[in-house]
Enzyme design. Structure first.
Site, mmCIF file in Angstrom:
data_model
loop_
_atom_site.group_PDB
_atom_site.id
_atom_site.type_symbol
_atom_site.label_atom_id
_atom_site.label_comp_id
_atom_site.label_asym_id
_atom_site.label_seq_id
_atom_site.Cartn_x
_atom_site.Cartn_y
_atom_site.Cartn_z
ATOM 1 N N HIS A 94 4.928 2.855 -4.701
ATOM 2 C CA HIS A 94 5.035 2.539 -3.275
ATOM 3 C C HIS A 94 5.779 3.680 -2.590
ATOM 4 C CE1 HIS A 94 5.915 0.419 0.452
ATOM 5 N NE2 HIS A 94 4.951 -0.398 0.099
ATOM 6 N N ASP A 150 0.162 -5.538 -4.025
ATOM 7 C CA ASP A 150 -1.261 -5.692 -4.384
ATOM 8 C C ASP A 150 -1.493 -6.022 -5.849
ATOM 9 O OD1 ASP A 150 -1.588 -3.135 -2.063
ATOM 10 O OD2 ASP A 150 -2.506 -5.113 -1.839
HETATM 11 C C1 SDX Z 1 0.239 -0.942 0.150
HETATM 12 O O1 SDX Z 1 3.299 1.644 2.975
HETATM 13 C C2 SDX Z 1 3.245 0.390 2.830
HETATM 14 O O2 SDX Z 1 4.166 -0.380 3.187
HETATM 15 C C3 SDX Z 1 1.975 -0.144 2.198
HETATM 16 C C4 SDX Z 1 1.950 -1.608 1.866
HETATM 17 C C5 SDX Z 1 1.998 -2.475 3.112
HETATM 18 O O3 SDX Z 1 2.456 -3.624 3.001
HETATM 19 O O4 SDX Z 1 1.443 -2.027 4.147
HETATM 20 O O5 SDX Z 1 3.063 -1.944 1.046
HETATM 21 C C6 SDX Z 1 0.671 -1.990 1.121
HETATM 22 O O6 SDX Z 1 -0.551 -0.097 0.491
HETATM 23 C C7 SDX Z 1 0.848 -0.935 -1.224
HETATM 24 C C8 SDX Z 1 0.384 0.280 -2.098
HETATM 25 C C9 SDX Z 1 -0.998 -0.067 -2.658
HETATM 26 N N1 SDX Z 1 -1.565 1.146 -3.325
HETATM 27 C C10 SDX Z 1 -1.697 1.198 -4.653
HETATM 28 O O7 SDX Z 1 -1.282 0.357 -5.430
HETATM 29 C C11 SDX Z 1 -2.431 2.446 -5.157
HETATM 30 C C12 SDX Z 1 -1.663 3.078 -6.337
HETATM 31 N N2 SDX Z 1 -0.426 3.630 -5.810
HETATM 32 C C13 SDX Z 1 -0.373 5.042 -5.501
HETATM 33 O O8 SDX Z 1 -1.554 5.580 -5.035
HETATM 34 C C14 SDX Z 1 0.899 5.466 -4.773
HETATM 35 O O9 SDX Z 1 1.937 4.938 -5.471
HETATM 36 C C15 SDX Z 1 1.057 5.116 -3.297
HETATM 37 C C16 SDX Z 1 -0.116 5.541 -2.490
HETATM 38 C C17 SDX Z 1 1.309 3.664 -3.115
HETATM 39 C C18 SDX Z 1 2.305 5.883 -2.797
HETATM 40 O O10 SDX Z 1 1.992 7.211 -2.844
HETATM 41 P P1 SDX Z 1 3.091 8.353 -2.499
HETATM 42 O O11 SDX Z 1 4.326 7.734 -1.930
HETATM 43 O O12 SDX Z 1 2.397 9.406 -1.695
HETATM 44 O O13 SDX Z 1 3.509 8.868 -3.913
HETATM 45 P P2 SDX Z 1 2.798 10.078 -4.683
HETATM 46 O O14 SDX Z 1 1.306 9.892 -4.649
HETATM 47 O O15 SDX Z 1 3.379 11.355 -4.174
HETATM 48 O O16 SDX Z 1 3.291 9.813 -6.207
HETATM 49 C C19 SDX Z 1 4.557 10.292 -6.648
HETATM 50 C C20 SDX Z 1 4.359 10.525 -8.151
HETATM 51 C C21 SDX Z 1 3.157 11.427 -8.449
HETATM 52 O O17 SDX Z 1 3.396 12.021 -9.710
HETATM 53 P P3 SDX Z 1 3.949 13.605 -9.705
HETATM 54 O O18 SDX Z 1 2.920 14.386 -8.937
HETATM 55 O O19 SDX Z 1 5.315 13.546 -9.050
HETATM 56 O O20 SDX Z 1 4.004 13.947 -11.171
HETATM 57 O O21 SDX Z 1 4.071 9.275 -8.805
HETATM 58 C C22 SDX Z 1 2.743 9.310 -9.339
HETATM 59 C C23 SDX Z 1 2.026 10.452 -8.638
HETATM 60 O O22 SDX Z 1 0.990 10.981 -9.484
HETATM 61 N N3 SDX Z 1 2.138 8.029 -9.028
HETATM 62 C C24 SDX Z 1 1.355 7.339 -9.864
HETATM 63 C C25 SDX Z 1 1.055 6.143 -9.191
HETATM 64 N N4 SDX Z 1 1.645 6.142 -7.980
HETATM 65 C C26 SDX Z 1 2.314 7.314 -7.888
HETATM 66 N N5 SDX Z 1 0.872 7.621 -11.087
HETATM 67 C C27 SDX Z 1 0.090 6.685 -11.663
HETATM 68 N N6 SDX Z 1 -0.240 5.498 -11.085
HETATM 69 C C28 SDX Z 1 0.230 5.205 -9.845
HETATM 70 N N7 SDX Z 1 -0.098 4.069 -9.268
#
Ligand code: SDX
Length: 392
Positions: A271, A328
């Site tokens: 998140h 989710d």
């Molecule tokens: C919602 O913003 C809100 O409030 C949203 C929400 C709401 O109520 O409106 O809460 C609802 O959208 C919840 C999130 C639902 N999405 C998912 O579950 C999809 C999977 N999650 C990721 O795509 C990610 O965690 C996000 C999109 C939620 C957040 O992305 P960020 O903050 O841009 O973080 P990032 O992509 O920069 O990740 C940081 C690190 C990375 O690794 P490094 O490059 O540092 O090595 O964490 C890793 C990412 O690769 N990472 C994950 C991961 N989420 C982040 N690796 C594997 N699986 C994951 N799910």
């Protein structure tokens, strides 16, 4: 350089506005609507009460809530010609795309909701969409199923009527099931607002151009559709089903999620703000157990989800990046238990988020926020002379 020297990708460190609606603390896992904790509201309030609280700032008296519901019921009819637009979609159309279109189309059938300046006109547009959107949701589902489109029953509660419009079988009395009504009511409350997330920021920036409420909401629906945002609840179930079909081998998917060269992400994890457990995920996880056992459903998918969560919480990659289950991760398991089709999960998220989007749009307009127009750092070509096509 286009006027600025640094950029903030994904606005990770940018505050876009001041708001009095929702407070969340990502480190402590705190979420409050207008100062009330999500735990209390999920336990003691109903969804329409929370919608009123988010939009107008205070918990309603019984009289205020009754009038709000009566005004919404009065607006719960959708112009029959909207069905012609619905008919034009193939059955394979994703419901989020259908609803984004129909919500925008409502503008054409409700011209008085376009240019609203006064609070009174805003109120009229607000009760219109709170009345009509659930109808569009139910119609979209039933159209896909080839079932008759129904208006439900004005004597039912707001959430109960949504379930009736969605699930009443032809020639069958609607069998009200309090387990389903209470479960959906709680889920909608938990999704109702979340400060400046992607879809809410979209509603605000589109609305900042003084675009109508319905067209601004249509943009928010499109943003929520994305698999990294609201679309994640559908992606979680598809992922869990995939793991189940693959023999329940969660370790293989954990490895994929950590592999930089593999685009696969553990959907429902991580998140932007919560670097601790998403408080909503905690409540939904408990509710998933309760609802499935109340309904007498043994869903192996729930066990796979719990296994995945346990592994991730002990895995260095996830712990180091503070990746926890988000809203989710478990919600789709309940929707599935309730008989809601997978491609409707994100629509249920939109149904819950509707009052939050409305509240944020209204606050932005009442505070007379300027039109959203960020700058950039230019990294393209310097000035160069035009070349005639025969010389290129
Ligand atoms: C919602 O913003 C809100 O409030 C949203 C929400 C709401 O109520 O409106 O809460 C609802 O959208 C919840 C999130 C639902 N999405 C998912 O579950 C999809 C999977 N999650 C990721 O795509 C990610 O965690 C996000 C999109 C939620 C957040 O992305 P960020 O903050 O841009 O973080 P990032 O992509 O920069 O990740 C940081 C690190 C990375 O690794 P490094 O490059 O540092 O090595 O964490 C890793 C990412 O690769 N990472 C994950 C991961 N989420 C982040 N690796 C594997 N699986 C994951 N799910």
């Amino acid at each position: 350089t286009g006027g600025v020297t640094t950029i903030d990708p994904g606005y990770k460190n940018t505050g876009s506005c001041e708001s009095a609606i929702t407070f969340l603390d990502g480190e402590k896992g705190i979420l409050r609507y207008r100062g009330y904790s999500i735990e209390e509201l999920a336990d003691k309030a109903d969804f329409l009460e929370v919608a009123y609280l988010l939009i107008f700032g205070e918990l309603p008296t019984q009289a205020q809530l009754d009038k709000f519901h009566a005004d919404i019921k009065e607006q719960s009819v959708v112009d029959e010609d909207v069905k012609k637009i619905l008919d034009a979609f193939p059955k394979s159309a994703h419901p989020m795309g259908v609803l984004s279109s129909l919500t925008s189309a409502l503008t054409a059938f409700n011209p008085s909701s376009v240019n609203v300046e006064s609070e009174e006109d805003m109120y009229k547009a607000i009760v219109k969409i709170l009345g009509k959107f659930p109808v569009l949701v139910a119609w979209t589902l039933r159209k896909k199923q080839g079932l008759p489109l129904d208006y439900g029953d004005k004597n039912l509660g707001y959430v109960e009527n949504i379930l009736k419009m969605m699930f009443k079988q032809p020639n069958e009395e609607y069998k009200q099931n309090p387990i389903l009504v209470n479960a959906l009511d709680k889920l909608l409350i938990l999704h109702a607002d979340h400060e400046q997330n992607c879809s809410t920021s979209t509603v605000r920036i589109v609305g900042s151009a003084h675009t109508s409420l319905f067209a601004s909401l249509s943009s928010g629906i499109s943003a929520l559709w994305g698999p990294l945002h609201g679309g994640a609840n559908q992606a979680v179930l598809e992922m869990l089903n995939g793991i189940q079909e693959d023999g329940g081998d969660t370790k293989k998917y954990m490895a994929k999620a950590k592999d930089k060269n593999d685009p696969f992400r553990l959907m429902g994890f991580g998140h932007r703000v919560y670097k601790n457990f998403d408080p909503r995920a905690k409540i939904i996880k408990v509710a998933a157990d309760e609802v499935l056992s109340d309904l007498g459903i043994e869903d192996p998918i729930l066990d796979i989800a719990k296994g995945l969560e346990k592994e991730a919480l002990e895995d260095k990659y996830f712990v180091d990046r503070k990746l926890y289950p988000n809203v989710d991760f478990y919600s789709g398991i309940i929707y599935r238990g309730m008989g809601i089709p997978t491609d409707m999960f994100t629509v249920m998220f939109a149904l819950g988020r509707l009052p939050g989007w409305i509240a944020q749009w209204r606050e932005m307009r009442l505070r007379k926020e300027p039109i959203g127009r960020p700058r950039q750092v230019y990294i393209g070509e310097n000035r160069r002379d035009f070349k005639d096509i025969k010389n290129r």
